[in-house]
Each structure stands twice: as C-alpha cells, then as structure tokens.
Motif scaffolding. Structure first.
Motif, PDB file in Angstrom:
ATOM      1  N   GLY A 214      13.134  34.724  -1.809  1.00 18.44           N
ATOM      2  CA  GLY A 214      11.707  34.577  -2.101  1.00 18.44           C
ATOM      3  C   GLY A 214      10.992  33.336  -1.763  1.00 18.44           C
ATOM      4  O   GLY A 214       9.856  33.044  -1.728  1.00 18.44           O
ATOM      5  N   ALA A 215      11.791  32.141  -1.679  1.00 17.83           N
ATOM      6  CA  ALA A 215      11.250  30.814  -1.555  1.00 17.83           C
ATOM      7  C   ALA A 215      11.464  30.532  -0.126  1.00 17.83           C
ATOM      8  O   ALA A 215      12.243  31.247   0.716  1.00 17.83           O
ATOM      9  CB  ALA A 215      12.103  29.785  -2.192  1.00 17.83           C
ATOM     10  N   PRO A 216      10.352  29.755   0.502  1.00 13.22           N
ATOM     11  CA  PRO A 216      10.646  29.298   2.050  1.00 13.22           C
ATOM     12  C   PRO A 216      11.663  28.249   2.402  1.00 13.22           C
ATOM     13  O   PRO A 216      12.209  27.655   1.294  1.00 13.22           O
ATOM     14  CB  PRO A 216       9.315  28.819   2.220  1.00 13.22           C
ATOM     15  N   MET A 217      12.154  28.105   3.261  1.00 11.93           N
ATOM     16  CA  MET A 217      13.137  27.204   3.653  1.00 11.93           C
ATOM     17  C   MET A 217      12.486  25.795   3.719  1.00 11.93           C
ATOM     18  O   MET A 217      11.157  25.837   4.470  1.00 11.93           O
ATOM     19  CB  MET A 217      13.887  27.412   5.074  1.00 11.93           C
ATOM     20  N   THR A 218      13.101  24.677   3.427  1.00 11.63           N
ATOM     21  CA  THR A 218      12.384  23.379   3.318  1.00 11.63           C
ATOM     22  C   THR A 218      13.205  22.507   4.647  1.00 11.63           C
ATOM     23  O   THR A 218      14.604  22.854   4.257  1.00 11.63           O
ATOM     24  CB  THR A 218      12.112  22.891   2.060  1.00 11.63           C
ATOM     25  N   PHE A 219      12.665  21.749   5.025  1.00 11.01           N
ATOM     26  CA  PHE A 219      13.245  20.534   6.085  1.00 11.01           C
ATOM     27  C   PHE A 219      13.411  19.370   5.331  1.00 11.01           C
ATOM     28  O   PHE A 219      12.594  18.937   4.580  1.00 11.01           O
ATOM     29  CB  PHE A 219      12.237  20.522   7.245  1.00 11.01           C
ATOM     30  N   LEU A 220      14.641  18.834   5.513  1.00 10.40           N
ATOM     31  CA  LEU A 220      15.154  17.666   4.767  1.00 10.40           C
ATOM     32  C   LEU A 220      15.381  16.468   5.574  1.00 10.40           C
ATOM     33  O   LEU A 220      15.416  15.212   4.943  1.00 10.40           O
ATOM     34  CB  LEU A 220      16.115  17.775   3.722  1.00 10.40           C
ATOM     35  N   GLY A 221      15.643  16.667   6.765  1.00  7.74           N
ATOM     36  CA  GLY A 221      15.771  15.497   7.660  1.00  7.74           C
ATOM     37  C   GLY A 221      16.916  15.776   8.669  1.00  7.74           C
ATOM     38  O   GLY A 221      17.094  16.989   8.958  1.00  7.74           O
ATOM     39  N   ARG A 222      17.465  15.009   9.323  1.00  8.98           N
ATOM     40  CA  ARG A 222      18.360  14.965  10.260  1.00  8.98           C
ATOM     41  C   ARG A 222      19.906  14.621   9.966  1.00  8.98           C
ATOM     42  O   ARG A 222      20.086  14.008   9.023  1.00  8.98           O
ATOM     43  CB  ARG A 222      18.232  14.007  11.337  1.00  8.98           C
ATOM     44  N   VAL A 223      20.765  15.360  10.350  1.00 12.07           N
ATOM     45  CA  VAL A 223      22.305  14.873   9.979  1.00 12.07           C
ATOM     46  C   VAL A 223      23.002  13.875  11.038  1.00 12.07           C
ATOM     47  O   VAL A 223      23.897  13.456  10.843  1.00 12.07           O
ATOM     48  CB  VAL A 223      23.155  16.195  10.176  1.00 12.07           C
ATOM     49  N   ASP A 224      21.998  13.743  12.221  1.00  9.94           N
ATOM     50  CA  ASP A 224      22.441  12.476  13.043  1.00  9.94           C
ATOM     51  C   ASP A 224      21.207  11.247  13.206  1.00  9.94           C
ATOM     52  O   ASP A 224      20.340  11.417  12.383  1.00  9.94           O
ATOM     53  CB  ASP A 224      22.727  13.274  14.456  1.00  9.94           C
ATOM     54  N   SER A 225      21.536  10.729  14.468  1.00 13.21           N
ATOM     55  CA  SER A 225      20.540   9.661  14.352  1.00 13.21           C
ATOM     56  C   SER A 225      19.320  10.143  15.369  1.00 13.21           C
ATOM     57  O   SER A 225      18.933   9.207  16.232  1.00 13.21           O
ATOM     58  CB  SER A 225      21.045   8.242  14.775  1.00 13.21           C
ATOM     59  N   GLN A 226      18.840  11.102  15.706  1.00  8.64           N
ATOM     60  CA  GLN A 226      17.839  11.856  16.393  1.00  8.64           C
ATOM     61  C   GLN A 226      16.589  11.320  15.619  1.00  8.64           C
ATOM     62  O   GLN A 226      16.594  11.906  14.301  1.00  8.64           O
ATOM     63  CB  GLN A 226      18.054  13.068  16.698  1.00  8.64           C
ATOM     64  N   ILE A 227      15.560  10.894  16.245  1.00 11.34           N
ATOM     65  CA  ILE A 227      14.197  10.688  15.229  1.00 11.34           C
ATOM     66  C   ILE A 227      13.284  11.273  16.008  1.00 11.34           C
ATOM     67  O   ILE A 227      13.289  11.625  17.313  1.00 11.34           O
ATOM     68  CB  ILE A 227      14.150   9.246  14.991  1.00 11.34           C
ATOM     69  N   LYS A 228      11.966  11.304  15.417  1.00  9.33           N
ATOM     70  CA  LYS A 228      10.752  11.631  16.058  1.00  9.33           C
ATOM     71  C   LYS A 228       9.833  10.377  16.285  1.00  9.33           C
ATOM     72  O   LYS A 228       9.578   9.841  15.206  1.00  9.33           O
ATOM     73  CB  LYS A 228      10.121  12.764  15.217  1.00  9.33           C
ATOM     74  N   LEU A 229       9.438  10.046  17.351  1.00  6.94           N
ATOM     75  CA  LEU A 229       8.599   8.890  17.567  1.00  6.94           C
ATOM     76  C   LEU A 229       7.255   9.620  17.979  1.00  6.94           C
ATOM     77  O   LEU A 229       7.139   9.914  18.845  1.00  6.94           O
ATOM     78  CB  LEU A 229       8.873   8.065  18.713  1.00  6.94           C
ATOM     79  N   ASN A 230       6.239   9.410  16.941  1.00  9.66           N
ATOM     80  CA  ASN A 230       4.956  10.066  17.217  1.00  9.66           C
ATOM     81  C   ASN A 230       5.190  11.728  18.084  1.00  9.66           C
ATOM     82  O   ASN A 230       4.546  11.972  18.696  1.00  9.66           O
ATOM     83  CB  ASN A 230       3.926   9.214  18.232  1.00  9.66           C
ATOM     84  N   GLY A 231       6.195  12.265  17.341  1.00 10.13           N
ATOM     85  CA  GLY A 231       6.544  13.501  17.946  1.00 10.13           C
ATOM     86  C   GLY A 231       7.294  13.789  18.988  1.00 10.13           C
ATOM     87  O   GLY A 231       7.785  14.773  18.998  1.00 10.13           O
TER      88      GLY A 231
END
Ligand code: AMP
Length: 538
Positions: A424-441
C-alpha cells in the motif's frame, strides 16, 4: 492531402495520423509563430524524400540531427524518421570534437542540420572521415561549401522536392528497429549510445496519452534539449494527439513563469531544477498557473517543498513525479501528488511510486536477491519499455541488461537505490549505488569527467564531485588532482571544454598534496565533499 497506410506503432506514425486528422491545428509554435500540421508535414516529407533519394545505402539505418529548437530542425528529426531511419540527436552547442565522436560511434552516414547546426558544420565535417550525406533544412549548399567538403555530399533546402509529400512512400520499418539512439555519459570516459526501439517508445506514448488523457487542445512545454530523452514526451506525445509543441525563446527560458502564461500552456514537463528557479524567483504564487491541467516532473529527485509550491500555483492540475532512466524509455514509474503526500515522502523527496502498466519491479541486494518489503536495495526493471541495449557495445549491454536469479526475462539494472514498498505504500528514491549524478537534471557519470581530467592533467588519479549541491542534485563540478602544479589547471579546464558538454566541465580543479583515504584505502570522496561543505559554512 494524399492518405497513406500509416503504422501507428512507429515513431512518425502518430504525427502523420494527427496531420490527417488535424491539418490546420498548430503543431509547433516558436516565438509566437505557429506552423500547422499540414505545413510541417510538407517540410517533413520533402526532407524524407531528399534523404532517401540521395543516400548511398551504406552504414546503419541512422540519421544524425544537428539542430536546435527551430521548426526546420524538428522537421529534420521527423524527416529522418519518415525516411525509415532512427535519429541520433546532437546539439550545435556541444564541442565539435564530441559531435564528431558521436558521428563516428553511431556510424550514421546522413545528417540533417538547421541554421544553428550549419554554423558549426565546417568544423564538424572537417573531422568526419567517412562520407556523409548532409541535408540543410534551412539553408542552401553553395559552391564554396561544397568545395570545402569534397568528401561529403551536401543538399540544400532548395534542392528538396517541392511535392515531397506526393513522392513519399511509407518506409519499411519494424517495431524492433531503432527509433532513436541517445548518447548518455559513460563511466569509462566515452559516451554510450542507448538504442530505443519503436515498440519501446510506442508503449511509453500509449501509456501517457491514456493516463493523462492527452488531446489536441493541449499545449505542451518544451524545456528539454533533444539530447535528453525526456524531450520525446514533449514532441511525440504532442504530435500523436494533434497538440502544439510550444518552444520557448531565450527570454522565456530565463523567465519560465512568463512562458507558461504567454504560451497558455496546459502541460508542463520539466526537471525539478527548472522549477526550483521559479520558486527561488518567488514566481510560484498560489493560483498563478490556472491554465495548467497537467504538471509532470522527472529526471531527478523532486523536493517536497517544490511539489507543494507548484501544486498551489497550479491548483487545477494533476501533478505527478515520474521516474525512469533512458534505458527504460523516458519514465516507467509514477506517483500522484495529493494532500496526504508529505507523510509518504522520505528524505524530503517525493516518492517515485508504482510501475507503469506492464512494467515489472525488483528491488535487490548486492547478490541480486530480492530484499524484503520495507528494505532498501537496487531497483531492477523489466517490461515493454526496456530498451535494446547499448550501440555496438555487447559488454556494457550484458552488464546492465541481465536475467536475475529466478527470472526468465531481461531486467535493466538502474543503479538507483530505492526502498521496496510495504503493502500500500509508494516506492521511494534514496540515491545512487554508483557515482552517477544529476547536474541540473543532466545525467553525468563522474567517472567520465575523471577519465578526461586524468588524461589532460597527466596524473594517475583524479576525482570529480558534484558541487554546489542543490535539493535535487548538484549544479556544477569541482575537480581534485594530486602531483601537479596548480598553475597548470587552467589549461586543463580549457582542454576539457573542447571535449565535454559545458555542464560537465569542472568550475575549478584543486591540486592536493595527497588524497584522503578511507578504511579500505580508497579515495575518500566523502572527506573531499566535507572540505567543500566546510568552506560553504564558513
Ligand atoms: P536519464 O537517463 O538522464 O533520464 O537519467 C536517469 C536517472 O535519473 C535515473 O536512473 C535516476 O537516477 C534519476 N531520476 C530520474 N527520474 C527521477 C525521479 N523522479 N526521482 C529521482 N531520480 C530520478
């Protein structure tokens, strides 16, 4: 208008069918000037006929598009598709060396360019060794240009047949053929090309058109560059339903709230970073976006405060956080914002929710065994939106697309850390397992920056970190190296600028006496980040 038997499952099918149903509706608006479906179709089919007529038949069925936000550029993309090819998006603002690299890696033998693309064409063509067919969708190919590039074949706008539409016949394109090849940052220093099939994107479009009841009266935002796969929603969802793609000019991109109002947008789709700007400018006043009926965020973590503020600014809109990597065709999970959402958020970030229709989720530990509900692990996904893999790269394809124990289907390893939801709960996003990042998307492998920094600085190891941090990711990069003189670093940054998109180039490179190491003897990235955070607090 000549009617053809059109397959709606291929990427150009939706546009051609909408052009039959809504010939006089606006398909694209740039700077307040509208182009109708009938007008755009003429341009598109003339380009498609030009490509088909003049190309050699060698090389893979791919056409590169070096274009930027012009009607002629969009016509070039659709023209490439209507010629039976997949398209490979490229931006004229990228360093020419990177455009040449992508042309070589894709093997594309034809290229469509608009006026912006034409401005960098000389430099690009000088670097491409195999012969290219170049269609100028907005300019003429004069004798001087031809003389400068004897290796390549150049076709100007005036040489494209006027009655293009009559000469066009639907090409043979299968559902499994590549609809687009999109280069994303690769951790080993080279971009990798994600191959997305017509059936993958057709499935995505079917889901969103039905889920959001998209229709011909909708006016879509267009904030993504074409090298970002989320741009396909703007273009191809709009053109599938007969809607209008509203392309912002430079000023409107700087003042997005004005853009929403001036363009009378009904659909807003962006990375959270783009909307954070509006929040910082205090433009998200309650009720300001009364016309918006759909607000979608994707591409990076959505901060709770932003969702709240945007929901108040657009009180009549459905607001959803959608999630997905390029390899799963734009987005594959969704979460609808409501008054009770704040209680479901984790780490001040909006949940990513449930899988799109037909997609399967698995949350696994390092041994790829499924974790218990409520536990965290890496997200794997399978289903009709799972892309074909990486272009000419069976090794990386096999590493990322694999059959987990106990399964029979290929799953894509997203590299994203999520919490497997309790019932009944939604899945939550916690980050990455590697060194990929988001730079302004923008998706960035820090490893790609590090490989180039290491080479250019002539050092054994280099570290790149996303800095400064933003609520959704980071807005820049800072580099660290050891064993060289600080004075050399300006030259290194200049040389990196010639190879990488602007957003990937470090703002500064610091020379350290030695890297801090963690207990395992590895470079301690957290300690380096701590140094930057310490300075920030000073
Ligand atoms: P791209 O292939 O450029 O679309 O980047 C995909 C990555 O962006 C995912 O693997 C996630 O790390 C991140 N991402 C995409 N959508 C979301 C979202 N709604 N929330 C958090 N992260 C996201």
């Amino acid at each position: 208008m000549q009617r053809h038997d059109i397959n709606p499952r291929v990427l150009f099918g939706g546009f051609l069918l909408a052009a039959q149903s809504f010939p006089q509706r606006p398909a694209i608006e740039v700077d307040g000037e509208a182009v109708t479906y009938a007008q755009l179709r003429e341009q598109v089919l003339a380009i498609a006929v030009g490509l088909t007529r003049h190309r050699s038949g060698e090389g893979p069925p791919l056409t590169a598009a070096l274009v930027h936000r012009s009607v002629a550029g969009f016509a070039g993309i659709l023209g490439a598709l209507c010629s039976g090819h997949g398209y490979v998006p490229m931006l004229p603002s990228l360093p020419p060396a990177r455009i040449v690299l992508m042309l070589h890696r894709s093997g594309a033998r034809s290229l469509v360019v608009d006026a912006a693309g034409q401005r960098v064409l000389d430099e690009v063509l000088d670097g491409v060794e195999h012969p290219l067919l170049v269609v100028l969708t907005e300019g003429e190919a004069d004798e001087q240009l031809r003389a400068r590039h004897p290796r390549h074949r150049l076709i100007g706008r005036d040489e494209l047949s006027r009655g293009g539409a009559d000469d066009w016949t639907p090409p043979a394109v299968g559902d499994d053929d590549v609809a687009y090849l999109l280069f994303t940052s690769g951790s080993t220093g080279e971009p990798k090309g994600v191959m997305v099939a017509h059936r993958n994107i057709a499935r995505f479009l079917d889901v969103v058109v039905s889920r959001y009841s998209l229709r011909e009266t909708d006016r879509f935002s267009h904030l993504f560059e074409i090298t970002f796969d989320l741009s396909l929603f703007d273009m191809f969802a709009a053109w599938k339903v007969g809607g209008c793609l509203c392309v912002p000019n430079m000023k409107q991109r700087l003042l997005p709230n004005q853009y929403v109002l001036d363009s009378q947008l009904s659909v807003w789709f962006s990375v959270p970073s783009a909307a954070l700007l509006m929040k910082q400018m205090r433009a998200l006043t309650p009720g300001v976006f009364a016309n918006l009926r759909l607000v979608l965020f994707c591409g990076e973590a959505l901060p709770v405060g932003l969702a709240q503020a945007f929901a108040e600014a657009a009180p009549d809109a459905v607001l959803e956080n959608i999630y997905g990597p390029t390899e799963l065709t734009l987005a594959c999970t969704h979460y609808r914002w409501s008054a009770s959402s704040p209680a479901e958020c984790e780490n001040e970030v909006v949940p990513i929710g449930d899988p799109f229709d037909g997609m399967t989720v698995k949350v696994v530990d390092e041994e790829l065994s499924e974790v218990a509900a409520g536990e965290t692990g890496e997200l794997l996904m399978s289903g009709p939106q799972r892309a074909l893999g990486y272009w000419n790269d069976p090794e990386r394809t096999a590493a990322a697309f694999m059959i987990p124990p106990g399964e029979t289907e290929l799953f894509y390893r997203t590299g994203d850390r999520v919490r497997r939801p309790l019932w009944g709960a939604p899945m939550t996003f916690l980050g990455r397992v590697d060194s990929q990042i988001k730079l302004n998307g923008y998706r960035v492998e820090l490893g790609e920056i590090e490989a180039i920094m290491q080479r250019e600085a002539g050092v054994d190891a280099a570290v790149a970190l996303g800095w400064p941090k933003t609520p959704a990711g980071a807005s820049g990069v800072v580099g660290f190296v050891v064993g060289v003189e600080q004075g050399d670093m300006d030259g290194v940054i200049d040389r990196m600028q010639e190879q990488l998109p602007r957003y990937m180039v470090p703002r500064e490179i610091r020379v350290l006496e030695g890297f801090p190491l963690n207990q395992n003897g590895k470079i301690d990235r957290k300690a380096l980040l701590g140094v930057l955070e310490g300075e920030d607090g000073d």
